[in-house]
Design a protein around this motif. Structure first.
Motif, PDB file in Angstrom:
ATOM      1  N   ARG A 175       0.120  -6.238   0.424  1.00  0.00           N
ATOM      2  CA  ARG A 175       0.289  -6.224   1.877  1.00  0.00           C
ATOM      3  C   ARG A 175       1.156  -5.069   2.357  1.00  0.00           C
ATOM      4  N   GLU A 176       2.120  -4.666   1.535  1.00  0.00           N
ATOM      5  CA  GLU A 176       3.013  -3.583   1.931  1.00  0.00           C
ATOM      6  C   GLU A 176       2.685  -2.335   1.117  1.00  0.00           C
ATOM      7  N   ALA A 177       2.639  -1.203   1.763  1.00  0.00           N
ATOM      8  CA  ALA A 177       2.393   0.048   1.045  1.00  0.00           C
ATOM      9  C   ALA A 177       3.551   0.312   0.088  1.00  0.00           C
ATOM     10  N   PRO A 178       3.280   0.501  -1.217  1.00  0.00           N
ATOM     11  CA  PRO A 178       4.371   0.720  -2.175  1.00  0.00           C
ATOM     12  C   PRO A 178       5.065   2.051  -1.947  1.00  0.00           C
ATOM     13  N   THR A 179       6.314   2.088  -2.281  1.00  0.00           N
ATOM     14  CA  THR A 179       7.090   3.325  -2.215  1.00  0.00           C
ATOM     15  C   THR A 179       7.690   3.583  -3.590  1.00  0.00           C
ATOM     16  N   THR A 180       8.285   4.749  -3.766  1.00  0.00           N
ATOM     17  CA  THR A 180       8.901   5.061  -5.057  1.00  0.00           C
ATOM     18  C   THR A 180      10.056   4.120  -5.366  1.00  0.00           C
ATOM     19  N   GLU A 181      10.654   3.536  -4.331  1.00  0.00           N
ATOM     20  CA  GLU A 181      11.765   2.605  -4.545  1.00  0.00           C
ATOM     21  C   GLU A 181      11.281   1.216  -4.932  1.00  0.00           C
ATOM     22  N   THR A 182      10.123   0.804  -4.413  1.00  0.00           N
ATOM     23  CA  THR A 182       9.654  -0.569  -4.646  1.00  0.00           C
ATOM     24  C   THR A 182       8.646  -0.675  -5.779  1.00  0.00           C
ATOM     25  N   SER A 183       8.129   0.431  -6.271  1.00  0.00           N
ATOM     26  CA  SER A 183       7.085   0.381  -7.294  1.00  0.00           C
ATOM     27  C   SER A 183       7.607   0.845  -8.650  1.00  0.00           C
ATOM     28  N   ASP A 184       7.118   0.184  -9.707  1.00  0.00           N
ATOM     29  CA  ASP A 184       7.485   0.566 -11.079  1.00  0.00           C
ATOM     30  C   ASP A 184       6.553   1.640 -11.635  1.00  0.00           C
ATOM     31  N   TYR A 185       5.464   1.923 -10.939  1.00  0.00           N
ATOM     32  CA  TYR A 185       4.468   2.845 -11.464  1.00  0.00           C
ATOM     33  C   TYR A 185       4.154   3.939 -10.437  1.00  0.00           C
ATOM     34  N   ALA A 186       3.771   5.089 -10.963  1.00  0.00           N
ATOM     35  CA  ALA A 186       3.337   6.203 -10.116  1.00  0.00           C
ATOM     36  C   ALA A 186       2.259   6.970 -10.854  1.00  0.00           C
ATOM     37  N   THR A 187       1.301   7.502 -10.123  1.00  0.00           N
ATOM     38  CA  THR A 187       0.221   8.237 -10.768  1.00  0.00           C
ATOM     39  C   THR A 187       0.750   9.532 -11.375  1.00  0.00           C
ATOM     40  N   PRO A 188       0.166   9.943 -12.511  1.00  0.00           N
ATOM     41  CA  PRO A 188       0.612  11.191 -13.131  1.00  0.00           C
ATOM     42  C   PRO A 188       0.298  12.402 -12.251  1.00  0.00           C
ATOM     43  N   PHE A 189       1.094  13.435 -12.397  1.00  0.00           N
ATOM     44  CA  PHE A 189       0.977  14.698 -11.672  1.00  0.00           C
ATOM     45  C   PHE A 189       1.352  14.561 -10.191  1.00  0.00           C
ATOM     46  N   GLN A 190       0.598  13.714  -9.417  1.00  0.00           N
ATOM     47  CA  GLN A 190       0.914  13.605  -7.987  1.00  0.00           C
ATOM     48  C   GLN A 190       2.136  12.740  -7.736  1.00  0.00           C
ATOM     49  N   GLY A 191       2.391  11.749  -8.611  1.00  0.00           N
ATOM     50  CA  GLY A 191       3.523  10.849  -8.426  1.00  0.00           C
ATOM     51  C   GLY A 191       3.333   9.866  -7.284  1.00  0.00           C
ATOM     52  N   HIS A 192       2.070   9.468  -7.002  1.00  0.00           N
ATOM     53  CA  HIS A 192       1.809   8.496  -5.943  1.00  0.00           C
ATOM     54  C   HIS A 192       2.180   7.098  -6.433  1.00  0.00           C
ATOM     55  N   PRO A 193       3.068   6.391  -5.748  1.00  0.00           N
ATOM     56  CA  PRO A 193       3.474   5.051  -6.208  1.00  0.00           C
ATOM     57  C   PRO A 193       2.346   4.035  -6.047  1.00  0.00           C
ATOM     58  N   HIS A 194       2.258   3.093  -6.983  1.00  0.00           N
ATOM     59  CA  HIS A 194       1.281   2.007  -6.870  1.00  0.00           C
ATOM     60  C   HIS A 194       1.852   0.757  -7.513  1.00  0.00           C
ATOM     61  N   ASP A 195       1.241  -0.385  -7.197  1.00  0.00           N
ATOM     62  CA  ASP A 195       1.730  -1.651  -7.733  1.00  0.00           C
ATOM     63  C   ASP A 195       0.612  -2.418  -8.446  1.00  0.00           C
ATOM     64  N   PHE A 196      -0.246  -1.682  -9.171  1.00  0.00           N
ATOM     65  CA  PHE A 196      -1.397  -2.294  -9.830  1.00  0.00           C
ATOM     66  C   PHE A 196      -1.191  -2.512 -11.331  1.00  0.00           C
ATOM     67  N   GLY A 197      -0.028  -2.176 -11.857  1.00  0.00           N
ATOM     68  CA  GLY A 197       0.269  -2.488 -13.242  1.00  0.00           C
ATOM     69  C   GLY A 197      -0.135  -1.418 -14.240  1.00  0.00           C
ATOM     70  N   ILE A 198       0.089  -1.739 -15.522  1.00  0.00           N
ATOM     71  CA  ILE A 198      -0.054  -0.756 -16.594  1.00  0.00           C
ATOM     72  C   ILE A 198      -1.512  -0.408 -16.889  1.00  0.00           C
ATOM     73  N   ILE A 199      -2.437  -1.375 -16.746  1.00  0.00           N
ATOM     74  CA  ILE A 199      -3.849  -1.090 -17.029  1.00  0.00           C
ATOM     75  C   ILE A 199      -4.380  -0.059 -16.039  1.00  0.00           C
ATOM     76  N   PHE A 200      -4.065  -0.234 -14.763  1.00  0.00           N
ATOM     77  CA  PHE A 200      -4.473   0.742 -13.750  1.00  0.00           C
ATOM     78  C   PHE A 200      -3.866   2.106 -14.069  1.00  0.00           C
ATOM     79  N   GLN A 201      -2.624   2.113 -14.521  1.00  0.00           N
ATOM     80  CA  GLN A 201      -1.959   3.366 -14.875  1.00  0.00           C
ATOM     81  C   GLN A 201      -2.709   4.076 -15.999  1.00  0.00           C
ATOM     82  N   TYR A 202      -3.125   3.312 -17.030  1.00  0.00           N
ATOM     83  CA  TYR A 202      -3.894   3.905 -18.134  1.00  0.00           C
ATOM     84  C   TYR A 202      -5.244   4.423 -17.641  1.00  0.00           C
ATOM     85  N   LEU A 203      -5.862   3.679 -16.720  1.00  0.00           N
ATOM     86  CA  LEU A 203      -7.149   4.117 -16.171  1.00  0.00           C
ATOM     87  C   LEU A 203      -7.003   5.437 -15.421  1.00  0.00           C
ATOM     88  N   VAL A 204      -5.923   5.584 -14.668  1.00  0.00           N
ATOM     89  CA  VAL A 204      -5.689   6.842 -13.940  1.00  0.00           C
ATOM     90  C   VAL A 204      -5.498   7.991 -14.935  1.00  0.00           C
TER      91      VAL A 204
END
Length: 200
Positions: free
Chosen positions: A13-42
C-alpha cells in the motif's frame, strides 16, 4: 492485468523507500519490498540481458557463419532471451499484482506503473513470437499436434493480454482523473498492440 484492477492481491500500500525497505534493485538502487526471490529475479534479468549482448557480439567479431561458435552463440542467445522474457514477465506481474493501479504505490525512484504494464505485454508478446519462431525452425511446416496445441494456447493468452492491454488504454483515456503520464502511455498502449499484431 485484470486481477490487478480488482485489487485482490494488493499488499504494497505504501511506496517503499530506502529507509523502509530491506532490498533495492542492483545498479539503480530502486527500493522494493518483494523479498529475496524477487531480488534474485532482478539480478538474473540483468545478467541474462548481458548474456544476450555477448551472444550477439561474440560471433560478429570473427566467427565463421555456420561454424561451431556461431551455432553455440545462436543457441545461447535463444536460451538467454527466453529466460530474459520470462523473468521480465514474472517480475512485472509480481509488481502489478502487489501494487495495483495506484500510482502512489510506486516509488518515484523506480519504474512507473505504466512501464510495468507495458513490460508485461512486451514480454508476453515477444515470448509468443519466439516460441512460434523456434517451432517453425525446428519442425518446418509439420509441427506435431501436441506442440501446435501449446502454441495455439500461448497465442490465445497473448491475444487476451492484448485486448486487456488495449482496454486499459481506452479506460485511461476515458477516465477523468487520469494523470498526464497516464494519458501519454494510454496512446502508446493503443498504438503498440496493432504494431505487434502487424509484426506477428
Amino acid at each position: 492485468l485484470g486481477l490487478a484492477a480488482m485489487d485482490w492481491f494488493t499488499f504494497s500500500r505504501e511506496a517503499p523507500t530506502t529507509e523502509t525497505s530491506d532490498y533495492a534493485t542492483p545498479f539503480q538502487g530502486h527500493p522494493h519490498d518483494f523479498g529475496i526471490i524477487f531480488q534474485y529475479l532482478v539480478h538474473s534479468h540483468i545478467w541474462s540481458g548481458a548474456a544476450l549482448l555477448l551472444f550477439v557480439l561474440w560471433p560478429a567479431l570473427g566467427s565463421r557463419k555456420g561454424g561451431w561458435l556461431h551455432r553455440v552463440c545462436g543457441r545461447g542467445f535463444l536460451a538467454a532471451w527466453c529466460w530474459h522474457l520470462v523473468d521480465g514477465l514474472i517480475n512485472s506481474i509480481i509488481v502489478i499484482l502487489a501494487r495495483g493501479y495506484h500510482e502512489e504505490h510506486y516509488p518515484k525512484e523506480g519504474f512507473s506503473m505504466w512501464l510495468y504494464i507495458q513490460f508485461s505485454f512486451i514480454a508476453n508478446a515477444l515470448a509468443d513470437f519466439l516460441l512460434n519462431a523456434i517451432a517453425a525452425t525446428q519442425h518446418k511446416i509439420k509441427v506435431p499436434d501436441e506442440r501446435r496445441n501449446l502454441l495455439l494456447s500461448a497465442s490465445l493468452c497473448t491475444l487476451l493480454h492484448a485486448f486487456v492491454f488495449m482496454g486499459v488504454g481506452v479506460y485511461l483515456l476515458l477516465m477523468p482523473g487520469t494523470s498526464a503520464d497516464g494519458r501519454e502511455y494510454a496512446i502508446i498502449f493503443l498504438v503498440e498492440v496493432p504494431a505487434y499484431a502487424y509484426l506477428a
